[in-house]
Design an enzyme around this catalytic site. Structure first.
Site, PDB file in Angstrom:
ATOM      1  N   CYS A  15      45.321  57.289  24.827  1.00  0.00           N
ATOM      2  CA  CYS A  15      45.768  58.678  24.037  1.00  0.00           C
ATOM      3  C   CYS A  15      46.147  59.580  24.990  1.00  0.00           C
ATOM      4  O   CYS A  15      45.771  60.092  26.105  1.00  0.00           O
ATOM      5  CB  CYS A  15      44.603  59.216  23.389  1.00  0.00           C
ATOM      6  SG  CYS A  15      43.892  57.854  22.134  1.00  0.00           S
TER       7      CYS A  15
ATOM      8  N   ARG B  29      50.642  56.666  27.191  1.00  0.00           N
ATOM      9  CA  ARG B  29      49.564  56.701  27.020  1.00  0.00           C
ATOM     10  C   ARG B  29      48.626  55.743  25.694  1.00  0.00           C
ATOM     11  O   ARG B  29      47.633  55.751  25.585  1.00  0.00           O
ATOM     12  CB  ARG B  29      48.790  57.795  27.159  1.00  0.00           C
ATOM     13  CG  ARG B  29      49.105  58.557  28.687  1.00  0.00           C
ATOM     14  CD  ARG B  29      48.622  60.055  28.672  1.00  0.00           C
ATOM     15  NE  ARG B  29      47.259  60.004  28.597  1.00  0.00           N
ATOM     16  CZ  ARG B  29      46.313  59.911  29.687  1.00  0.00           C
ATOM     17  NH1 ARG B  29      47.045  59.972  30.867  1.00  0.00           N
ATOM     18  NH2 ARG B  29      45.141  60.085  29.673  1.00  0.00           N
TER      19      ARG B  29
ATOM     20  N   TRP C 135      46.138  55.535  21.248  1.00  0.00           N
ATOM     21  CA  TRP C 135      45.701  54.104  21.632  1.00  0.00           C
ATOM     22  C   TRP C 135      44.361  53.778  20.996  1.00  0.00           C
ATOM     23  O   TRP C 135      43.559  54.241  21.339  1.00  0.00           O
ATOM     24  CB  TRP C 135      45.652  54.005  23.180  1.00  0.00           C
ATOM     25  CG  TRP C 135      45.803  52.563  23.365  1.00  0.00           C
ATOM     26  CD1 TRP C 135      46.678  51.991  23.622  1.00  0.00           C
ATOM     27  CD2 TRP C 135      44.507  51.965  23.790  1.00  0.00           C
ATOM     28  NE1 TRP C 135      46.011  50.563  24.204  1.00  0.00           N
ATOM     29  CE2 TRP C 135      44.940  50.538  24.421  1.00  0.00           C
ATOM     30  CE3 TRP C 135      43.230  52.032  23.955  1.00  0.00           C
ATOM     31  CZ2 TRP C 135      44.039  49.509  24.915  1.00  0.00           C
ATOM     32  CZ3 TRP C 135      42.319  51.154  24.303  1.00  0.00           C
ATOM     33  CH2 TRP C 135      42.819  49.898  24.801  1.00  0.00           C
TER      34      TRP C 135
ATOM     35  N   ASN D 282      40.811  62.683  23.261  1.00  0.00           N
ATOM     36  CA  ASN D 282      41.039  61.518  24.080  1.00  0.00           C
ATOM     37  C   ASN D 282      39.789  61.129  24.712  1.00  0.00           C
ATOM     38  O   ASN D 282      39.075  61.912  25.355  1.00  0.00           O
ATOM     39  CB  ASN D 282      42.340  61.809  25.066  1.00  0.00           C
ATOM     40  CG  ASN D 282      42.183  60.661  26.282  1.00  0.00           C
ATOM     41  OD1 ASN D 282      41.961  59.519  25.839  1.00  0.00           O
ATOM     42  ND2 ASN D 282      42.614  60.964  27.136  1.00  0.00           N
ATOM     43  N   GLY D 283      39.220  59.947  24.219  1.00  0.00           N
ATOM     44  CA  GLY D 283      37.809  59.270  24.792  1.00  0.00           C
ATOM     45  C   GLY D 283      37.452  58.637  24.051  1.00  0.00           C
ATOM     46  O   GLY D 283      37.894  58.182  23.002  1.00  0.00           O
TER      47      GLY D 283
ATOM     48  N   GLU E  45      50.120  39.784  41.964  1.00  0.00           N
ATOM     49  CA  GLU E  45      50.766  40.936  41.338  1.00  0.00           C
ATOM     50  C   GLU E  45      51.781  40.859  40.474  1.00  0.00           C
ATOM     51  O   GLU E  45      52.249  41.239  39.581  1.00  0.00           O
ATOM     52  CB  GLU E  45      50.994  42.090  42.556  1.00  0.00           C
ATOM     53  CG  GLU E  45      51.839  43.249  42.135  1.00  0.00           C
ATOM     54  CD  GLU E  45      51.338  44.360  40.878  1.00  0.00           C
ATOM     55  OE1 GLU E  45      50.237  44.074  40.511  1.00  0.00           O
ATOM     56  OE2 GLU E  45      52.108  45.202  40.642  1.00  0.00           O
TER      57      GLU E  45
ATOM     58  N   LYS F  83      52.633  41.521  36.704  1.00  0.00           N
ATOM     59  CA  LYS F  83      54.040  42.308  36.283  1.00  0.00           C
ATOM     60  C   LYS F  83      54.715  41.552  35.028  1.00  0.00           C
ATOM     61  O   LYS F  83      55.004  42.316  33.991  1.00  0.00           O
ATOM     62  CB  LYS F  83      54.999  42.435  37.379  1.00  0.00           C
ATOM     63  CG  LYS F  83      55.578  43.739  37.671  1.00  0.00           C
ATOM     64  CD  LYS F  83      54.483  44.979  37.816  1.00  0.00           C
ATOM     65  CE  LYS F  83      53.418  45.134  37.660  1.00  0.00           C
ATOM     66  NZ  LYS F  83      52.489  46.098  38.164  1.00  0.00           N
TER      67      LYS F  83
ATOM     68  N   GLU G  36      52.569  41.353  31.681  1.00  0.00           N
ATOM     69  CA  GLU G  36      52.356  42.665  30.883  1.00  0.00           C
ATOM     70  C   GLU G  36      53.627  43.195  30.098  1.00  0.00           C
ATOM     71  O   GLU G  36      53.660  43.767  29.115  1.00  0.00           O
ATOM     72  CB  GLU G  36      51.724  43.540  31.818  1.00  0.00           C
ATOM     73  CG  GLU G  36      52.492  44.342  32.933  1.00  0.00           C
ATOM     74  CD  GLU G  36      51.617  45.393  33.803  1.00  0.00           C
ATOM     75  OE1 GLU G  36      50.916  46.153  33.241  1.00  0.00           O
ATOM     76  OE2 GLU G  36      51.830  45.239  34.964  1.00  0.00           O
TER      77      GLU G  36
ATOM     78  N   HIS H  66      44.139  20.862  43.265  1.00  0.00           N
ATOM     79  CA  HIS H  66      42.849  20.657  42.867  1.00  0.00           C
ATOM     80  C   HIS H  66      42.911  21.163  41.372  1.00  0.00           C
ATOM     81  O   HIS H  66      41.478  21.766  40.685  1.00  0.00           O
ATOM     82  CB  HIS H  66      41.986  21.669  43.503  1.00  0.00           C
ATOM     83  CG  HIS H  66      41.847  21.493  45.016  1.00  0.00           C
ATOM     84  ND1 HIS H  66      41.143  20.332  45.657  1.00  0.00           N
ATOM     85  CD2 HIS H  66      42.494  22.045  45.886  1.00  0.00           C
ATOM     86  CE1 HIS H  66      41.453  20.395  46.830  1.00  0.00           C
ATOM     87  NE2 HIS H  66      42.355  21.255  47.196  1.00  0.00           N
TER      88      HIS H  66
ATOM     89  N   LYS I  15      49.126  53.496  30.064  1.00  0.00           N
ATOM     90  CA  LYS I  15      49.099  53.622  31.419  1.00  0.00           C
ATOM     91  C   LYS I  15      47.760  54.055  31.917  1.00  0.00           C
ATOM     92  O   LYS I  15      47.556  53.651  33.073  1.00  0.00           O
ATOM     93  CB  LYS I  15      50.270  55.096  31.609  1.00  0.00           C
ATOM     94  CG  LYS I  15      50.266  55.324  33.113  1.00  0.00           C
ATOM     95  CD  LYS I  15      51.441  54.211  33.664  1.00  0.00           C
ATOM     96  CE  LYS I  15      51.479  54.402  35.207  1.00  0.00           C
ATOM     97  NZ  LYS I  15      52.201  53.176  35.682  1.00  0.00           N
TER      98      LYS I  15
HETATM   99  C1  F6R Z   1      49.677  47.317  35.886  1.00  0.00           C
HETATM  100  C2  F6R Z   1      48.890  48.767  35.874  1.00  0.00           C
HETATM  101  C3  F6R Z   1      47.568  48.487  36.060  1.00  0.00           C
HETATM  102  C4  F6R Z   1      46.874  49.676  36.688  1.00  0.00           C
HETATM  103  C5  F6R Z   1      45.281  49.750  36.238  1.00  0.00           C
HETATM  104  C6  F6R Z   1      44.731  50.848  37.230  1.00  0.00           C
HETATM  105  O1  F6R Z   1      50.925  47.359  35.958  1.00  0.00           O
HETATM  106  O2  F6R Z   1      49.359  49.320  36.065  1.00  0.00           O
HETATM  107  O3  F6R Z   1      46.971  47.357  36.236  1.00  0.00           O
HETATM  108  O4  F6R Z   1      46.995  49.460  37.931  1.00  0.00           O
HETATM  109  O5  F6R Z   1      45.349  49.901  34.945  1.00  0.00           O
HETATM  110  O6  F6R Z   1      45.272  52.062  36.912  1.00  0.00           O
HETATM  111  P1  F6R Z   1      45.197  53.052  37.931  1.00  0.00           P
HETATM  112  O7  F6R Z   1      45.576  52.784  39.173  1.00  0.00           O
HETATM  113  O8  F6R Z   1      45.634  54.275  37.356  1.00  0.00           O
HETATM  114  O9  F6R Z   1      43.367  53.316  38.324  1.00  0.00           O
END
Ligand code: F6R
Length: 612
Positions: free
Chosen positions: A2, A27, A74, A100-101, A487, A491, A494, A510, A607
């Protein structure tokens, strides 16, 4: 999770609010809405779906109010639907609220309010807030200028959970009240106008002067001023902080998507993160840190705790700290760490990595470590974020605002910063000077090598055209390359919604090799000269079973074996992830584009994860 925006000034509020929401849409994008104070009272316009839908709402252009609040959602409590969209009003339509929360005790509060005659029209936790404010407001017999604030304070005292809240009231046409607890909110200071936002970039084009609110503090915004109060409503003073980010860095700047722009910003992000912390001939220095040899050599362990991509950056940090400083280092996911009674005491240093600095689990893990007596160090990209205010020490990546939901430049900057931190620790511990000096020299050369790596995008784009219809993709690596495989896999899943897994290449036999079938894509990273032959053998095993292979390497391998080999520049093994991840970021990006998806705003994600 949010985004909220607020405006009070002399301009029409609605376009400013919608513009702010568009910038905060990363967000959450389940629904959006705004509420303004109009001549005849409070107005609310909201709808399910993206922020841009607000432009189609009948009457939106007729709004003339110069005070307003806004929200992009969200969904947590209640499905994405118009009735669950914010803002929410109380029954008497006196207050309008965005939040937000999560209000954890909303069921209990709903019951209390229902018993007191209130009706609820949504399934949200938020709807209790305006009604609770109204409940206290209607019971207050005084009618002075702080009556509105008292009602908000009383209501907040009943809330359990996390919140950043903006409230406007039809009886107080020239102010708005905001407060927060464990959810982000910043106040932008303008000339005869003031702004609210969940983060700095959304309002960076209006101001660079920001007030940061601590948990449980209140602010009353008028056009001319912002006044602050602690939780008991004692007036407090605050100084605005000047944020150095420029507004252009929050724009797409000619790129199709923020993600592509941010991938290309990595040379600058790394240069800025290195900054002036060391030179080839001088020791590493952090103005913010004062660790001693006695403290570091007395540590029983270092913990690195984070979520998602930030946690994967931590895995690279572990390698550097253990190899350079010889201190046992464990990496853990914050959501697990916080509930497993970790073995932490005053001889443990706990490092928390968070781009946003607002991730709920990471903040909770940090608070836990403080309670257990450990020293805490935050690594964040956002000055003044919650995590940096909680930690004993804070150091910053200088990646600039990262808008795309999938993290790219923040990840590489985190890897850079934690590697420099490892050098700093090793220097304080007076160990390993030759290795450190070589590494420092290699770090200085890194931004130019990132630029070279970015030029490889065409081949990756071509390969993506062959792989975009896949159902599963596998990522393999050994040693530090395995951390990069994790990683790369994250990527891809997602932003492309393709199922992907990452494995240590040696683990394949294994179990996972049973999943390899004809024409499946296997991506492998090979940057460690000591392990390359072993990984090549593992890739040979999947080729025999019909896999298509993409190899990212800086080693001497027989390219003819693989469908595509991406040759990245050679560099120091400690920092090779900063180069080897780039082709994987581009691979995920081009696959997502090929599938016609929204790269910057992948489904179901937000985000900043400010709820558990
Ligand atoms: C993936 C991504 C998330 C963040 C995770 C932590 O691309 O961005 O996995 O890394 O939500 O977010 P922060 O770094 O803001 O604590």
């Amino acid at each position: 999770m949010c985004g909220i925006v607020g405006y009070i000034g002399n301009q029409k509020a609605s376009p400013i609010l919608i513009n702010g929401l568009i910038r905060l849409e990363y967000r959450g994008y389940d629904s959006a809405g705004i509420s303004t104070i109009e001549k005849d009272g409070l107005s609310i316009m909201k709808d399910k779906g993206r922020v841009k839908n607000l432009y189609n709402l009948e009457g939106i252009d007729d709004l003339t109010g110069t005070i307003g609040i806004a929200h992009t959602r969200w969904a947590t409590h209640g499905k994405p639907a118009k009735e669950n969209s914010h803002p929410h009003m109380d029954n008497s339509k006196t207050f309008s609220v965005v939040h937000n929360g999560i209000i954890e005790n909303y069921n209990e509060l709903r019951k209390f309010l229902t018993e007191n005659g209130y009706t609820f029209y949504s399934q949200t936790d938020t709807e209790v807030i305006p009604n609770l404010v109204h409940y206290y407001y209607s019971k207050d017999t005084q009618s002075d200028e702080l009556k509105f604030l008292r009602a908000v304070q009383n209501a907040c005292a009943d809330l359990k959970g996390s919140y950043a809240i903006e409230i406007i009231c039809k009886d107080y046409k020239d102010c708005m009240i905001v407060t927060r607890k464990d959810s982000p909110l910043v106040i932008g200071k303008g000339e005869d106008e003031n702004y609210i936002s969940s983060d700095i970039p959304a309002i960076l084009s209006f101001t660079r002067n920001f007030y940061l609110l601590n948990d449980l503090e209140f602010a009353i915004l008028t056009r001319e001023a912002v006044s602050f109060y602690d939780k008991d409503l004692n007036a407090i003073s605050k100084k605005a902080e000047v944020i150095e980010w420029n507004a252009a860095s929050a724009e797409k700047d000619g790129y199709d998507d923020f993600m592509l722009k941010e991938i290309h910003e990595q040379p600058t992000a790394i240069r800025e993160t290195i900054g002036a912390k060391f030179s080839e001939t001088s020791k590493c220095e952090f103005d913010e840190l004062n660790f001693t040899k006695e403290y570091l050599s007395g540590l029983n362990k270092i913990y690195i705790v984070a979520c998602g991509t930030a946690m994967y950056a931590g895995l690279v940090g572990k390698n550097a700290i253990e190899k350079l400083c010889k201190i046992t280092t464990e990496v853990d996911v914050a959501s697990e760490f916080r509930y497993r009674d970790p073995l932490v005491d005053d001889k443990t240093l706990c490092i928390f990595i968070s781009q946003s600095g607002e991730t709920a689990d990471t903040i909770a893990a940090l608070k836990l470590c403080k309670e257990k007596g450990a020293k805490t160090l935050a690594i964040s990209n956002v000055i003044g974020s919650s995590i940096t205010r909680e930690a004993d020490y804070s150091i910053y990546t200088h990646a600039g605002p990262e808008i795309a939901v999938a993290s790219t430049k923040a990840y590489t900057s985190q890897v850079m910063l934690i590697t420099i931190l490892a050098i700093y620790f090793a220097e304080v511990l007076e160990i390993n000077t030759t290795t450190l000096n070589t590494l420092k020299k290699d770090i200085m050369e890194l931004p130019a090598k990132i630029e070279e790596t970015l030029k490889l995008s065409e081949n990756i784009q071509d390969f993506s055209k062959k792989a975009y219809q896949e159902k599963d993709i596998f990522f393999l690596g050994r040693g530090i390359d395995e951390a990069v495989a994790k990683e790369g896999s994250l990527k891809l899943k997602e932003i492309s919604y393709i199922h992907s897994e990452s494995y240590p290449a040696g683990e394949l036999k294994h179990g996972p090799i049973a999943l390899i079938e004809n024409d499946i894509t296997v991506v492998s990273i090979m940057t460690d000269c000591k392990l390359v032959e072993k990984t090549v053998s593992n890739i040979q095993e999947v080729i025999t079973r019909g896999a298509k292979t993409l190899v990212i390497t800086n080693q001497d391998v027989d390219e003819k074996m693989f469908d595509l080999t991406i040759r990245i520049p050679e560099t120091n093994p400690f920092i090779s992830p900063i180069l080897s991840i780039i082709p994987l970021q581009l691979f995920a990006y081009y696959i997502s584009k090929e599938k016609g998806l929204d790269v910057d705003k992948p489904r179901n994600l937000a985000k900043s994860v400010t709820v558990e």
